[in-house]
Write an enzyme that holds these catalytic residues in place. Structure first.
Site, PDB file in Angstrom:
ATOM      1  N   LYS A  87       0.833  -1.205   0.000  1.00 37.51           N
ATOM      2  CA  LYS A  87       0.000   0.000   0.000  1.00 37.51           C
ATOM      3  C   LYS A  87       0.864   1.251   0.000  1.00 37.51           C
ATOM      4  O   LYS A  87       1.946   1.259   0.588  1.00 37.51           O
ATOM      5  CB  LYS A  87      -0.894   0.035   1.244  1.00 37.51           C
ATOM      6  N   GLU A 129       1.618  -5.256   4.326  1.00 33.55           N
ATOM      7  CA  GLU A 129       0.915  -5.870   5.457  1.00 33.55           C
ATOM      8  C   GLU A 129       0.175  -7.113   4.979  1.00 33.55           C
ATOM      9  O   GLU A 129       0.037  -7.359   3.779  1.00 33.55           O
ATOM     10  CB  GLU A 129      -0.040  -4.871   6.142  1.00 33.55           C
ATOM     11  N   GLU A 181     -11.369   3.517  10.074  1.00 35.30           N
ATOM     12  CA  GLU A 181     -11.855   2.406   9.257  1.00 35.30           C
ATOM     13  C   GLU A 181     -11.159   1.106   9.618  1.00 35.30           C
ATOM     14  O   GLU A 181      -9.947   1.091   9.849  1.00 35.30           O
ATOM     15  CB  GLU A 181     -11.554   2.655   7.777  1.00 35.30           C
ATOM     16  N   GLU A 191      -7.438   2.805   7.712  1.00 34.81           N
ATOM     17  CA  GLU A 191      -7.002   4.195   7.624  1.00 34.81           C
ATOM     18  C   GLU A 191      -7.953   5.072   8.431  1.00 34.81           C
ATOM     19  O   GLU A 191      -8.989   4.599   8.904  1.00 34.81           O
ATOM     20  CB  GLU A 191      -6.943   4.664   6.166  1.00 34.81           C
ATOM     21  N   ASN A 212     -10.119   8.675   8.259  1.00 38.37           N
ATOM     22  CA  ASN A 212     -10.607   9.775   7.423  1.00 38.37           C
ATOM     23  C   ASN A 212     -10.790  10.988   8.325  1.00 38.37           C
ATOM     24  O   ASN A 212     -11.479  10.911   9.337  1.00 38.37           O
ATOM     25  CB  ASN A 212     -11.932   9.389   6.774  1.00 38.37           C
ATOM     26  N   ARG A 270     -12.338  13.848   7.942  1.00 37.30           N
ATOM     27  CA  ARG A 270     -13.410  14.741   7.467  1.00 37.30           C
ATOM     28  C   ARG A 270     -14.751  14.215   7.977  1.00 37.30           C
ATOM     29  O   ARG A 270     -14.813  13.116   8.529  1.00 37.30           O
ATOM     30  CB  ARG A 270     -13.432  14.687   5.935  1.00 37.30           C
TER      31      ARG A 270
END
Ligand code: MV4
Length: 452
Positions: free
Chosen positions: A158, A200, A275, A288, A290, A292
């Protein structure tokens, strides 16, 4: 509290922010592009400013013009909504440098959590569960190969700067890993100007689970429980619900507490979503964060009773959160269907043009967050989402029943929308039993395609 804020966004989220502000006695200034001059949400703003041509790069992404608009209209704070500049730490910094509050986290917290390598390291410290993998970006290919040896294939490469599925490579053996690291680095460098990648463990069949959090500048951070976002297609969520069905309450509470701990560890102020993927044994792994307000925030509002956008404005003004963790509990079940102007029969092709028929649903437990009206012309320049239909009920079965009726009532034409698709999903056995994974919609659509 602010007397006036500027909204650097459009469509349903601009309207959602106008409403939250007005409830608090705060005025709204909306910036808009030439494509949105007739946008129905602008009718509800206290002032509007045209900031440029239809392409977002010449309007909604022009931080200089947005900040000038805030200066000339006397706004004190800037709400970025989602998308566009919402997770751009340089924009947040530019707002602060020009003397405006940014309705979101500090640029520092945004950058710390936005970088997936530093976010994962902070999660390790906070006790948030993460996938086993490399602690830093790969410098030598041998670091990736040794980690794969340790954790076993399959693994995923990633981009540290990536997100939403961009810059990822799955590897099932050493050759694929060598090629994957190389191509992911190149793609990340080209897309983000940052070629750092990490490795990962890859989880094949997972559910997508996320925790809504909010922090303030006084060291408080709470969570508003979880949302399940498993019903998606090509990284675009279709349906979100809260609470997550078929999850052991103790496991849910534990992961929610660790998510709030991560936000607190980052000294985070504002709304954030942590998440996770969940495996078949209800083990959680963070993906991850977020930084917002998210499209699907209404399902969390309906089950918790908390005005998430209102809290965002409140904490940006330096006030403490109006709620304490012990006062928040889950009330019933909420489901959201994203209504997109797309034709599912033609590869989900976006549908621009005039909405002639718009008959919205209503009734007990039915909420429609939309800027659309009969006579509204959908411009071709932006996201195809024209609204969100959200239902609330005492339990999941009642919520599904209310959603079926609401979707049946909802008539839109001649523009094609995802309403009929959602109606069929409400009858899908895997959705009804919540026995699903992040690939079930794609498998189902392929089967439907194959059988004509
Ligand atoms: C993963 C994964 C499996 N294992 N990471 C896709 C978007 C980005 N947020 C992370 N993604 C994934 N990361 C590990 N270690 C599978 C996905 C993934 C996915 C995740 C959430 C929702 C839909 C998805 C669709 C494909 C892959």
């Amino acid at each position: 509290m602010f007397s006036r804020i500027l909204i650097a966004n459009r469509g349903e989220i601009a309207l959602r922010i106008i409403r939250a502000a007005r409830v608090m006695g705060v005025e709204s200034v909306c910036v808009y592009s030439k494509a949105d001059a007739d946008g129905p949400w602008l009718q509800h703003a206290d002032e509007t400013v045209c900031i440029g041509e239809p392409p977002a790069a010449e309007s909604y992404l022009r931080s200089d013009r947005i900040i000038s608009a805030a200066e000339v209209t006397g706004a004190e704070a800037i709400h970025p909504g989602y998308g566009f500049l919402a997770e751009n730490a340089n924009f947040a910094e530019a707002c602060l440098d020009s003397g405006f509050a940014f309705i979101g986290p500090s640029p520092k917290a945004m950058a710390l959590l936005g970088d997936k390598v530093s976010c994962k390291n902070l999660a390790r410290k906070a006790g948030t569960p993460i996938f086993p993998g490399t602690e830093d970006a790969i410098e030598e290919i041998d670091e990736a190969l040794e980690m794969a040896q340790l954790i076993g294939y399959p693994v995923i490469v990633k981009a540290a700067a990536g997100g939403g599925g961009r810059g990822m490579r799955i590897a099932r053996n050493d050759d694929e890993l060598r090629a994957g690291v190389e191509s992911a680095q190149q793609e990340a460098e080209a897309a983000f100007g940052d070629g750092r990648v990490y490795v990962e463990k890859f989880l094949e069949h997972a559910r997508h689970f996320e925790i809504q959090c909010i922090g303030d500048d006084h060291g408080n951070a709470v969570h508003l429980f979880e949302r399940d976002c498993t019903t998606q297609r090509r990284h675009q969520k279709l349906i979100e619900e809260a609470p997550a069905p078929n999850v052991d309450p103790e496991k849910r509470d534990e992961v929610a507490r660790t998510a709030a701990a991560l936000i607190r560890e980052a000294n985070y102020s504002g709304a954030a979503t942590v998440e996770f993927l969940m495996d078949g044994d209800q083990n959680f792994f963070m993906l991850e964060v977020n930084t917002r307000v998210q499209v699907e925030h209404p399902v969390s509002e309906l089950i918790s009773g908390v005005d998430i956008v209102g809290e965002q404005i409140r904490v940006a003004a330096g006030e403490p959160l109006s709620i304490k963790q012990e006062d928040i509990s889950v009330n019933g079940h909420a489901i959201e269907c994203r209504i997109n102007a797309e034709d599912p029969d033609r590869g989900f092709m976006p549908q621009a043009g005039l909405i002639e028929t718009w008959c919205p649903p209503g009734g007990l437990g039915v909420r429609l967050d939309s800027h659309a009206t009969a006579g509204y012309r959908i411009p071709p320049n932006y996201d195809s989402m024209i609204g969100k239909l959200i239902v609330h009920g005492p339990d999941r079965e009642t919520a599904i029943a209310r959603m079926r009726v609401a979707l049946d009532e909802f008539k839109v034409g001649p523009i094609k929308t995802t309403i009929p698709l959602h109606r069929r999903l409400m009858d899908h056995p895997s959705f009804n039993t919540a026995d699903f994974d992040i690939h079930y919609v794609e498998r189902w659509l392929e089967e439907a395609e194959a059988s004509g």
